[in-house]
Motif scaffolding. Structure first.
Motif: not given
Length: 498
Positions: A114, A185, A189, A191, A193, A196, A234, A283, A305-306, A308
């Motif tokens: 990312w 983050g 993780t 993202f 972006t 985001l 994040g 997130f 968004v993310s 993990h």
């Protein structure tokens, strides 16, 4: 006669003398007239010359100087207003990525998926230096400051939590300019972006904001806090809040030696500052084990968004590695990040099938009719953080994979995607995942007759500028053993019902 002649001569002489005396006076008056005329003419010429100079050189006049200064001030103010009201871009964000030297060789591959060199700003904060040459596809590496002066008394945790909690402060102290947001983050993780940036544009970066989301585990939230942004998923902190945090954080950390991690220390300091968590469900901490399919196939109506804990869960696509699976997801992400993994629901009325689309990821076809209320609940394809199949342990509603063996979904995973410039549409192809299905005695056509699903969808970068709503899907005419769907904004009066 003689006397008369003499008188006449005297009179002539007298007249001559009078005329001779009058001549100088006339000359004086003539000279004075010429001088006065010259003076008036000269004065008029001088005045006209100054007026001309003012026109040719307006900056010389006091009035012009004043107006120039006013115009300059207005121009500066205009630029400042434009900057204030300009939408947030990725260049306005600085990332702080928490990493460990022991795991760096493996986890840096997640960041490469990312990170955009030259377009993004940020640093990876390590506990120790790592060997090897500088990798151009990664952010610059930094070593966290010494935290040995801080007490840490939690027996179950690790004191690295202190250094990680200080990443935002250490990043701000680097003195970078034109920063609106700091985003934290972990090294595992990933993202999205673009999404985001979409989320952060909802908020005023000049105000105090602490933005993130919770754990999927109800017990984790009870143990830590329902008001805490989980660091792995994040979170974002506005620049003014980061400045306020820097001034008090070290003393704040000293007051909480018994806390477990970095994110609960951060939340403790936010509580002292009086700033609550602004929750954004995109997130994802993913405090679960097993297969994320149920969560991704029924993503909430909010931008992704993310992701993990990617080392803990299975690869999101079958028969590939974790990194390969995530790289595959980045292909539709580049074409339509706003619609990535967004769910749509529709029905095949003749065959009585329920269809759920998770755009760019997977499609489910299920025998029978399941209501949208059921389909938008994630199926329990995963275990909770304590590795138990306990549906009461989640902080959201879930449902079983199938309440009846006949309703076990037929899953089609995204295999390829392209953009059709002629129709201005993305074309995603989903191939059936071949696994054994239980026998079914229902008198309904089996979705096993479908080998492939093709989905047409126009990219919609402004999807989240409108009020949240699921896209609608429609079934189009197709060839045998295939299904064709159209996904997009719902039309007037369109609802998901058979």
């Amino acid at each position: 006669m003689k006397a008369s002649q003499k008188d006449t001569e005297k009179l002539l002489v007298w007249e001559h003398m009078r005329s001779t005396r009058a001549l100088p006076k006339l000359m004086v008056w003539l000279i004075l007239f010429v001088i006065a005329t010259y003076a008036v003419y000269t004065l008029k010429l001088v005045l006209n010359s100054r007026s001309c100079d003012d026109e040719l050189f307006p900056a010389v006049s006091h009035k012009s100087l004043l107006m120039h200064k006013i115009d300059s001030d207005n121009f500066t103010m205009l630029l400042e207003n434009r900057e204030i009201h300009r939408k947030t871009e990725v260049k306005d964000i600085v990332f702080g990525i928490a990493a460990s030297a022991k795991l760096w060789k493996k986890r840096k591959n997640y960041i490469k998926l990312w990170w955009k060199p030259g377009k993004m700003r940020g640093f990876v904060w390590l506990d120790n230096p790592v060997k090897g040459e500088k990798d151009e596809g990664l952010p610059p590496l930094k070593i966290s400051g010494n935290t040995s002066q801080f007490a840490y008394t939690n027996r179950q945790g690790h004191r690295s939590a202190i250094r990680i909690s200080r990443i935002v402060s250490e990043t701000l102290n680097l003195g970078m300019e034109n920063v609106r947001w700091f985003v934290m983050g972990d090294d595992d993780t990933v993202f999205v972006t673009d999404n985001l940036v979409r989320i952060l544009n909802k908020y005023d970066h000049n105000q105090y904001y602490y933005i993130g989301s919770l754990s999927e585990s109800h017990l984790q939230n009870i143990f830590f806090s329902y008001g805490m942004a989980y660091g792995g998923g994040g979170f974002a902190i506005s620049y003014p809040l980061a400045k306020a945090l820097v001034k008090m954080q070290d003393k704040c950390i000293q007051r909480y030696p018994g806390l477990y991690g970095s994110d609960d220390r951060m939340q403790a300091c936010m509580a002292e500052l009086g700033v609550p968590l602004t929750k954004e469900l995109g997130f994802h901490q993913y405090d679960v084990y097993g297969n994320l399919f149920g969560l991704l196939a029924a993503h909430p109506v909010t931008p992704l968004v993310s992701l993990h804990h990617l080392d803990v869960v299975e690869p999101i696509f079958p028969n590939v590695t974790r990194v390969q699976a995530l790289r595959k997801l980045t292909i539709p992400m580049k074409l339509d990040s706003a619609g990535l993994i967004q769910q749509s629901i529709c029905y095949e009325k003749i065959k009585t099938w329920t269809i759920s689309v998770s755009w760019g990821f997977a499609i489910q076809i299920i025998r029978g009719v399941l209501s949208p209320r059921e389909i938008e609940m994630p199926t329990r394809t995963f275990l909770n953080w304590y590795r138990r199949a306990d549906y009461t342990a989640y902080a959201f509603n879930t449902r079983p994979v199938a309440r009846n063996p006949c309703q076990r979904p037929f899953v089609f995973y995204m295999s390829r995607v392209r953009f059709d410039s002629f129709t201005n549409q993305t074309v995603t192809v989903y191939d059936r995942h071949r696994v054994t299905h239980p026998a079914c005695k229902w008198n309904l056509t089996s979705p096993a007759e479908i080998e492939r699903v093709v989905v047409y969808k126009k990219p919609d970068p402004h999807l989240w500028d409108r009020s949240p709503r699921r896209n609608c899907c429609r079934i189009l005419e197709s060839k045998k053993r295939s299904m064709v769907l159209d996904v997009g904004l719902c039309r007037e009066g369109e609802i998901s019902v058979i």
